[in-house]
Design a protein around this motif. Sequence first.
Motif, PDB file in Angstrom:
ATOM      1  N   HIS A  16       0.829  -1.212   0.000  1.00 42.66           N
ATOM      2  CA  HIS A  16       0.000   0.000   0.000  1.00 42.66           C
ATOM      3  C   HIS A  16       0.858   1.254   0.000  1.00 42.66           C
ATOM      4  CE1 HIS A  16      -1.904   3.350   2.214  1.00 42.66           C
ATOM      5  NE2 HIS A  16      -2.993   3.028   1.526  1.00 42.66           N
ATOM      6  N   TRP A  17       1.835   1.333   0.917  1.00 40.48           N
ATOM      7  CA  TRP A  17       2.644   2.547   1.020  1.00 40.48           C
ATOM      8  C   TRP A  17       3.594   2.708  -0.165  1.00 40.48           C
ATOM      9  CZ3 TRP A  17       0.761   6.113   3.880  1.00 40.48           C
ATOM     10  CH2 TRP A  17       0.069   5.799   5.044  1.00 40.48           C
ATOM     11  N   LEU A  18       4.075   1.595  -0.709  1.00 43.85           N
ATOM     12  CA  LEU A  18       4.921   1.681  -1.903  1.00 43.85           C
ATOM     13  C   LEU A  18       4.131   2.229  -3.085  1.00 43.85           C
ATOM     14  CD1 LEU A  18       6.970  -1.666  -1.788  1.00 43.85           C
ATOM     15  CD2 LEU A  18       7.845   0.653  -1.439  1.00 43.85           C
ATOM     16  N   ILE A  19       2.916   1.710  -3.280  1.00 44.32           N
ATOM     17  CA  ILE A  19       2.087   2.185  -4.390  1.00 44.32           C
ATOM     18  C   ILE A  19       1.701   3.644  -4.174  1.00 44.32           C
ATOM     19  CG2 ILE A  19      -0.139   1.926  -5.538  1.00 44.32           C
ATOM     20  CD1 ILE A  19       0.060  -1.073  -5.104  1.00 44.32           C
ATOM     21  N   ALA A  20       1.359   4.001  -2.931  1.00 45.04           N
ATOM     22  CA  ALA A  20       0.972   5.392  -2.642  1.00 45.04           C
ATOM     23  C   ALA A  20       2.100   6.353  -2.998  1.00 45.04           C
ATOM     24  CB  ALA A  20       0.605   5.528  -1.164  1.00 45.04           C
ATOM     25  N   ALA A  21       3.330   6.014  -2.578  1.00 44.19           N
ATOM     26  CA  ALA A  21       4.473   6.880  -2.880  1.00 44.19           C
ATOM     27  C   ALA A  21       4.703   6.943  -4.389  1.00 44.19           C
ATOM     28  CB  ALA A  21       5.726   6.363  -2.170  1.00 44.19           C
ATOM     29  N   ALA A  22       4.587   5.789  -5.071  1.00 44.60           N
ATOM     30  CA  ALA A  22       4.821   5.757  -6.514  1.00 44.60           C
ATOM     31  C   ALA A  22       3.789   6.588  -7.270  1.00 44.60           C
ATOM     32  CB  ALA A  22       4.801   4.308  -7.006  1.00 44.60           C
ATOM     33  N   ILE A  23       2.515   6.528  -6.846  1.00 50.26           N
ATOM     34  CA  ILE A  23       1.470   7.302  -7.533  1.00 50.26           C
ATOM     35  C   ILE A  23       1.720   8.799  -7.380  1.00 50.26           C
ATOM     36  CG2 ILE A  23      -0.978   7.936  -7.437  1.00 50.26           C
ATOM     37  CD1 ILE A  23      -1.614   5.006  -6.870  1.00 50.26           C
ATOM     38  N   ILE A  24       2.029   9.247  -6.174  1.00 48.06           N
ATOM     39  CA  ILE A  24       2.297  10.680  -5.967  1.00 48.06           C
ATOM     40  C   ILE A  24       3.497  11.120  -6.794  1.00 48.06           C
ATOM     41  CG2 ILE A  24       2.918  12.426  -4.254  1.00 48.06           C
ATOM     42  CD1 ILE A  24       0.060  11.344  -3.997  1.00 48.06           C
ATOM     43  N   PHE A  25       4.561  10.311  -6.778  1.00 53.13           N
ATOM     44  CA  PHE A  25       5.759  10.645  -7.557  1.00 53.13           C
ATOM     45  C   PHE A  25       5.421  10.697  -9.050  1.00 53.13           C
ATOM     46  CE2 PHE A  25       9.984   9.906  -9.397  1.00 53.13           C
ATOM     47  CZ  PHE A  25      10.758  10.755  -8.624  1.00 53.13           C
ATOM     48  N   GLN A  26       4.592   9.752  -9.522  1.00 58.10           N
ATOM     49  CA  GLN A  26       4.187   9.719 -10.920  1.00 58.10           C
ATOM     50  C   GLN A  26       3.432  10.986 -11.323  1.00 58.10           C
ATOM     51  OE1 GLN A  26       5.768   7.752 -12.923  1.00 58.10           O
ATOM     52  NE2 GLN A  26       4.186   6.371 -13.654  1.00 58.10           N
ATOM     53  N   ILE A  27       2.571  11.447 -10.436  1.00 57.55           N
ATOM     54  CA  ILE A  27       1.797  12.668 -10.730  1.00 57.55           C
ATOM     55  C   ILE A  27       2.745  13.837 -10.962  1.00 57.55           C
ATOM     56  CG2 ILE A  27       0.239  14.381  -9.720  1.00 57.55           C
ATOM     57  CD1 ILE A  27      -1.258  12.044  -8.397  1.00 57.55           C
ATOM     58  N   ILE A  28       3.725  13.987 -10.082  1.00 60.24           N
ATOM     59  CA  ILE A  28       4.675  15.098 -10.232  1.00 60.24           C
ATOM     60  C   ILE A  28       5.477  14.944 -11.514  1.00 60.24           C
ATOM     61  CG2 ILE A  28       6.539  16.378  -9.127  1.00 60.24           C
ATOM     62  CD1 ILE A  28       3.850  16.401  -7.629  1.00 60.24           C
ATOM     63  N   LEU A  29       5.942  13.721 -11.809  1.00 61.97           N
ATOM     64  CA  LEU A  29       6.681  13.494 -13.053  1.00 61.97           C
ATOM     65  C   LEU A  29       5.828  13.857 -14.263  1.00 61.97           C
ATOM     66  CD1 LEU A  29       8.682  10.134 -12.769  1.00 61.97           C
ATOM     67  CD2 LEU A  29       9.513  12.469 -12.534  1.00 61.97           C
ATOM     68  N   GLY A  30       4.538  13.468 -14.219  1.00 58.61           N
ATOM     69  CA  GLY A  30       3.645  13.784 -15.324  1.00 58.61           C
ATOM     70  C   GLY A  30       3.513  15.275 -15.544  1.00 58.61           C
ATOM     71  N   TRP A  31       3.382  16.038 -14.468  1.00 62.60           N
ATOM     72  CA  TRP A  31       3.311  17.501 -14.594  1.00 62.60           C
ATOM     73  C   TRP A  31       4.588  18.056 -15.197  1.00 62.60           C
ATOM     74  CZ3 TRP A  31       1.139  18.490  -8.971  1.00 62.60           C
ATOM     75  CH2 TRP A  31      -0.205  18.118  -8.939  1.00 62.60           C
ATOM     76  N   ARG A  32       5.715  17.559 -14.716  1.00 59.15           N
ATOM     77  CA  ARG A  32       7.002  18.062 -15.228  1.00 59.15           C
ATOM     78  C   ARG A  32       7.187  17.714 -16.701  1.00 59.15           C
ATOM     79  NH1 ARG A  32      11.834  16.308 -11.503  1.00 59.15           N
ATOM     80  NH2 ARG A  32      12.935  17.520 -13.083  1.00 59.15           N
ATOM     81  N   MET A  33       6.780  16.524 -17.092  1.00 54.69           N
ATOM     82  CA  MET A  33       6.910  16.115 -18.489  1.00 54.69           C
ATOM     83  C   MET A  33       6.062  17.005 -19.391  1.00 54.69           C
ATOM     84  SD  MET A  33       6.659  12.032 -17.792  1.00 54.69           S
ATOM     85  CE  MET A  33       5.742  11.766 -19.303  1.00 54.69           C
TER      86      MET A  33
END
Length: 423
Positions: A16-33
């Motif tokens: 759960h916590w691994l996926i939660a961290a990955a999703i938040i990180f993905q959102i930021i990467l998506g904005w930056r991209m």
Amino acid sequence: MAASRTRYTTVAIVIHWLIAAAIIFQIILGWRMGDGPKGPTTYALFQLHKSIGITILLLSLARLAWRLFNKPPAPPEGQPKWERIASHLVHWGFYVIMIGLPVTGWIIVSTSRVPIPTLLYGAVPWPHIPGLPELAAGAKHAWHQAGELGHGVLVKTTYLLLLLHLGAVAKHQILDRDAVFGHMAAGAKPGIKEPRLWLAAAGLAAVVAAGYLYMPAVKAPAPAPAPVEEPAPVAAPTPAETAPAAETAMPPAESALKDPVAWTVQKSSTLTFTATWSGSGIDGRFKTWSADILFSPEALDRSKVTVSIDMASAATGDDQRDQSLPSGDFFDTAEHPKATFTATKFRKTGEGKFVADGTLDLRGVKKPLSLPFTLKIDGDTATARGVTTLDRTTFGVGQGEWASTDEIAAKVKVSFSITAKTK
């Protein structure tokens, strides 16, 4: 028994916590991209985005499989029915986005016009979805559009689910003061002063900060001399700058230089190129090429140079980028596997300085090319170096969106450094 369980299993909590961290990180990467200009950095972020997306997919499937055999803890006593329904909807909504987002992204990548491969974290090959890359153009485009539409809708759904989920956690922990937060934070007590609550908030802030601060290491150009496919004749002697003096002199006799001399290229020779992508230099080399050269500075009118380059051997230090270069949008190696430079006219422009006037056949387009180079002979060894600049657009290198020079500059510098010996 599930009814007596007070928290999720340790495996479920970790995932759960691994996926939660990955999703938040993905959102930021998506904005930056989306906000950043196309270039090496954005490209590297995109590759990492793909890797994390596949990781989320695998973790989510593992979490779902674990869930089927390990029931969750019971909801709080007296929880309203509407809250239970909402909780189930959000819970399964997360499974939809955790699986749907990577799958739609996978569809987008698998149906891209430029077949950029996926290497998870730059190391582990990940295939395209079977069948999609081979589709006809119309069907492939339709799948690509469907993937983009689905991905966009699921991204927006993610924002909504995160707001609902975080709001529900705050409500249960601070207002209702029940044990819901403790289901995923073992040992947590209700209330705003619970340290685990603030630790989770700090973790969220840290992941957001990491998403913005992370800068990918853009790979440097592949170092290294490019080995020649097969030793072949090449480079040329220059007039000796010192008079032939001793009986032990190594250079070919002057009479020999009056006829073209065959030279064999040594493996230390290199053929390199430099392109500019969003202001950053991308340096590369051709790993496989051969040269057939008959040359003498005393017989320029009878000298001839032919260089054949395996275009699929281009290497820039990034495996995923390099595997896209042979595509139809760039070198189109399926139709034009080789580029050839042929010169039969040479001019001397100074001491040890020459220009080879010839024709470059690249991607099926033939254009005249003048290649200046310097040449020096030491005994039976010749060294030649040269640099020229090509306009990639005149040869059709860069189709569709890549034809524009806004991101990738039109000018590409090509350099060679050759060491050769007389046959």
